[in-house]
Scaffold this motif. Structure first.
Motif, PDB file in Angstrom:
ATOM      1  N   LEU A  40     -18.813 -31.506  29.459  1.00 30.72           N
ATOM      2  CA  LEU A  40     -17.329 -31.619  28.803  1.00 30.72           C
ATOM      3  C   LEU A  40     -16.115 -32.811  29.752  1.00 30.72           C
ATOM      4  CD1 LEU A  40     -15.608 -29.886  27.460  1.00 30.72           C
ATOM      5  CD2 LEU A  40     -15.084 -28.121  28.834  1.00 30.72           C
ATOM      6  N   VAL A  41     -15.518 -33.743  29.071  1.00 31.67           N
ATOM      7  CA  VAL A  41     -15.332 -34.216  29.568  1.00 31.67           C
ATOM      8  C   VAL A  41     -13.659 -34.184  29.533  1.00 31.67           C
ATOM      9  CG1 VAL A  41     -14.045 -37.118  29.552  1.00 31.67           C
ATOM     10  CG2 VAL A  41     -16.690 -36.037  28.589  1.00 31.67           C
ATOM     11  N   GLN A  42     -12.994 -33.383  28.188  1.00 32.26           N
ATOM     12  CA  GLN A  42     -11.851 -33.563  28.505  1.00 32.26           C
ATOM     13  C   GLN A  42     -11.911 -32.062  27.157  1.00 32.26           C
ATOM     14  OE1 GLN A  42      -8.135 -36.912  28.535  1.00 32.26           O
ATOM     15  NE2 GLN A  42      -8.269 -36.402  26.317  1.00 32.26           N
ATOM     16  N   TYR A  43     -10.910 -31.611  27.709  1.00 33.94           N
ATOM     17  CA  TYR A  43     -10.411 -30.065  26.358  1.00 33.94           C
ATOM     18  C   TYR A  43      -8.944 -30.198  26.684  1.00 33.94           C
ATOM     19  CZ  TYR A  43     -10.338 -24.967  25.074  1.00 33.94           C
ATOM     20  OH  TYR A  43      -9.985 -23.888  24.545  1.00 33.94           O
ATOM     21  N   GLY A  44      -8.627 -30.359  25.462  1.00 35.00           N
ATOM     22  CA  GLY A  44      -7.208 -29.802  24.837  1.00 35.00           C
ATOM     23  C   GLY A  44      -6.591 -31.167  24.936  1.00 35.00           C
ATOM     24  N   ASP A  45      -4.833 -31.389  24.395  1.00 34.23           N
ATOM     25  CA  ASP A  45      -4.023 -32.361  23.865  1.00 34.23           C
ATOM     26  C   ASP A  45      -3.618 -32.465  24.773  1.00 34.23           C
ATOM     27  OD1 ASP A  45      -2.933 -34.544  22.713  1.00 34.23           O
ATOM     28  OD2 ASP A  45      -2.850 -33.139  20.746  1.00 34.23           O
TER      29      ASP A  45
ATOM     30  N   THR B 123      -1.065 -24.522  22.674  1.00 28.31           N
ATOM     31  CA  THR B 123      -2.853 -23.476  22.363  1.00 28.31           C
ATOM     32  C   THR B 123      -3.635 -25.106  22.073  1.00 28.31           C
ATOM     33  OG1 THR B 123      -1.727 -23.580  19.948  1.00 28.31           O
ATOM     34  CG2 THR B 123      -1.815 -21.638  20.891  1.00 28.31           C
ATOM     35  N   SER B 124      -3.544 -25.944  22.496  1.00 28.88           N
ATOM     36  CA  SER B 124      -4.135 -27.090  22.528  1.00 28.88           C
ATOM     37  C   SER B 124      -3.704 -28.128  23.489  1.00 28.88           C
ATOM     38  CB  SER B 124      -3.972 -27.886  20.861  1.00 28.88           C
ATOM     39  OG  SER B 124      -2.660 -27.983  21.101  1.00 28.88           O
ATOM     40  N   ALA B 125      -2.896 -27.493  24.421  1.00 26.44           N
ATOM     41  CA  ALA B 125      -2.794 -28.781  25.549  1.00 26.44           C
ATOM     42  C   ALA B 125      -3.966 -28.746  26.461  1.00 26.44           C
ATOM     43  CB  ALA B 125      -1.030 -27.948  26.001  1.00 26.44           C
ATOM     44  N   VAL B 126      -3.820 -29.968  26.961  1.00 24.83           N
ATOM     45  CA  VAL B 126      -5.349 -30.521  27.759  1.00 24.83           C
ATOM     46  C   VAL B 126      -5.157 -29.251  28.980  1.00 24.83           C
ATOM     47  CG1 VAL B 126      -3.837 -31.910  29.531  1.00 24.83           C
ATOM     48  CG2 VAL B 126      -5.602 -32.096  28.937  1.00 24.83           C
ATOM     49  N   VAL B 127      -6.203 -29.388  30.022  1.00 23.43           N
ATOM     50  CA  VAL B 127      -6.589 -27.757  30.792  1.00 23.43           C
ATOM     51  C   VAL B 127      -6.703 -28.904  32.141  1.00 23.43           C
ATOM     52  CG1 VAL B 127      -8.729 -26.166  31.064  1.00 23.43           C
ATOM     53  CG2 VAL B 127      -7.002 -25.973  29.048  1.00 23.43           C
ATOM     54  N   THR B 128      -6.405 -28.186  32.962  1.00 24.27           N
ATOM     55  CA  THR B 128      -7.303 -29.582  34.054  1.00 24.27           C
ATOM     56  C   THR B 128      -7.725 -28.418  35.117  1.00 24.27           C
ATOM     57  OG1 THR B 128      -4.873 -28.681  35.080  1.00 24.27           O
ATOM     58  CG2 THR B 128      -4.920 -31.052  34.210  1.00 24.27           C
ATOM     59  N   SER B 129      -8.460 -28.476  35.882  1.00 20.01           N
ATOM     60  CA  SER B 129      -8.907 -27.689  37.001  1.00 20.01           C
ATOM     61  C   SER B 129      -9.914 -28.414  37.919  1.00 20.01           C
ATOM     62  CB  SER B 129     -10.419 -26.369  35.391  1.00 20.01           C
ATOM     63  OG  SER B 129     -10.686 -25.868  36.515  1.00 20.01           O
ATOM     64  N   ASP B 130      -9.397 -27.627  38.848  1.00 16.18           N
ATOM     65  CA  ASP B 130     -10.268 -28.246  39.767  1.00 16.18           C
ATOM     66  C   ASP B 130     -11.515 -27.572  40.881  1.00 16.18           C
ATOM     67  OD1 ASP B 130      -8.953 -26.973  41.683  1.00 16.18           O
ATOM     68  OD2 ASP B 130      -8.150 -28.725  42.540  1.00 16.18           O
ATOM     69  N   HIS B 131     -11.994 -26.492  39.949  1.00 15.00           N
ATOM     70  CA  HIS B 131     -13.045 -25.220  40.445  1.00 15.00           C
ATOM     71  C   HIS B 131     -13.994 -26.397  40.273  1.00 15.00           C
ATOM     72  CE1 HIS B 131     -15.764 -21.469  40.933  1.00 15.00           C
ATOM     73  NE2 HIS B 131     -14.454 -21.563  41.532  1.00 15.00           N
ATOM     74  N   PRO B 132     -15.459 -26.286  41.421  1.00 15.39           N
ATOM     75  CA  PRO B 132     -16.686 -26.688  41.169  1.00 15.39           C
ATOM     76  C   PRO B 132     -17.123 -26.145  39.796  1.00 15.39           C
ATOM     77  CG  PRO B 132     -16.231 -25.839  43.473  1.00 15.39           C
ATOM     78  CD  PRO B 132     -14.748 -25.144  43.208  1.00 15.39           C
TER      79      PRO B 132
END
Length: 300
Positions: free
Chosen positions: A222-227, A235-244
């Motif tokens: 999963l390279v990128q999730y969201g715009d 509802t479509s904004a990019v999601v950022t996460s640094d969880h392993p």
């Protein structure tokens, strides 16, 4: 039936309302938040980071109530919903804002505004393989079959697949060359649920995770999730996460020609979120021009 977390009766004093007195004196507000979350991983592992920390959600609610004053509680509810939905484990949220001291002018019990928000986000998925499956399916055919599985996945729509490329391995032990592609789609699934579904497809094609960066029958990242555009709706904004367990956007996508080249071939206007900024894929690819990659005739 979806799993739910209900956070009910979070109260604080705010200054929301159209009247000057409401802005000046403030009044009490009460908020209920109902979150749709897949709780199976938390139930299986008993780990807090596999679920939603409702104490943090409650703190967000109080911060919105006590923060910038809005004229309408509809706005208050929408801001809370957007903040809650930024969490990658949440598929949908319902927020109820109660205004029990509203200046209605007649006897009443409560005023409530209810907003519901679900996800509808663009996603980018990288596909790769360099080993035949146990039943002898060649890597190129595996990518095409995996793309069909993506098209059949509930909650994933508008799946498009790039041309298939060949590339030399990057890092890891000595191994055969890869075939690579990128798929774009839209999803109503939470990022964590989508990633779990991708892992399930990998397993169905015989993927094992014994050697880091080792050879594999199928890899779905999963390279990128969201715009990534700043004006994208929540509802479509990019999601950022640094969880392993869920790194978003993929931390090494911008370093990999085998992701960028197929992605650009599929979408010439593609944009990748990189830290706090967004980068056009056509620009990012210049930094990986030395990596060996070529489009394959007929996907073979």
């Amino acid at each position: 039936m979806s799993d739910l977390i209900r956070l009910l009766g979070v109260s604080a004093r705010g200054r929301h309302g159209v009247l000057d007195a409401e802005k000046r004196d403030g009044q009490d507000f009460v908020v209920d938040v109902v979150m749709e979350v897949d709780l199976a991983p938390a139930g299986r592992t008993d780990e807090l980071d596999r679920t939603v920390n409702y104490a943090e959600v409650a703190a967000d609610v109080v911060e919105v109530i006590t923060g910038e004053p809005y004229d309408l509680i509809e706005k208050v509810a929408a801001v809370i919903a957007d903040r809650v939905l930024a969490r990658p484990l949440i598929a949908a949220v319902e927020v109820t804002v109660h205004k029990p001291q509203a200046p209605v002018g007649v006897p009443f019990g409560d005023v409530q505004v209810v907003v519901r928000r679900g996800r509808d986000a663009p996603v980018v998925i990288a596909l790769g393989a360099n080993l035949p499956t146990g039943d002898g399916i060649a890597p190129g055919a595996t990518l095409l079959a995996a793309a069909e599985r993506l098209r059949e996945l509930p909650g994933l729509t508008e799946v498009s697949l790039s041309p298939i490329f060949g590339s030399a391995p990057v890092g890891g032990p000595e191994q055969p060359d890869y075939v690579n592609a990128v798929a774009t789609a839209r999803t109503t699934l939470a990022p964590s649920a989508l990633l779990a579904a991708l892992h399930g497809i990998e397993a169905d094609f015989g993927r094992v995770r014994e050697v880091r960066w080792g050879a594999r029958t199928l890899d779905l990242d999963l390279v990128q999730y969201g715009d990534p555009r700043p004006d994208a709706p929540a509802t479509s904004a990019v999601v950022t996460s640094d969880h392993p367990h869920l790194m978003l956007p993929h931390p090494r996508a911008h370093e990999r020609a085998f992701v960028l080249r197929p992605w650009l071939a599929l979408d010439p206007e593609a944009t990748l979120r990189l830290g706090e900024r967004s980068v056009a894929v056509r620009d990012a690819i210049r930094d990986v021009a030395d990596q060996e990659i070529h489009e394959l005739e007929g996907g073979a």
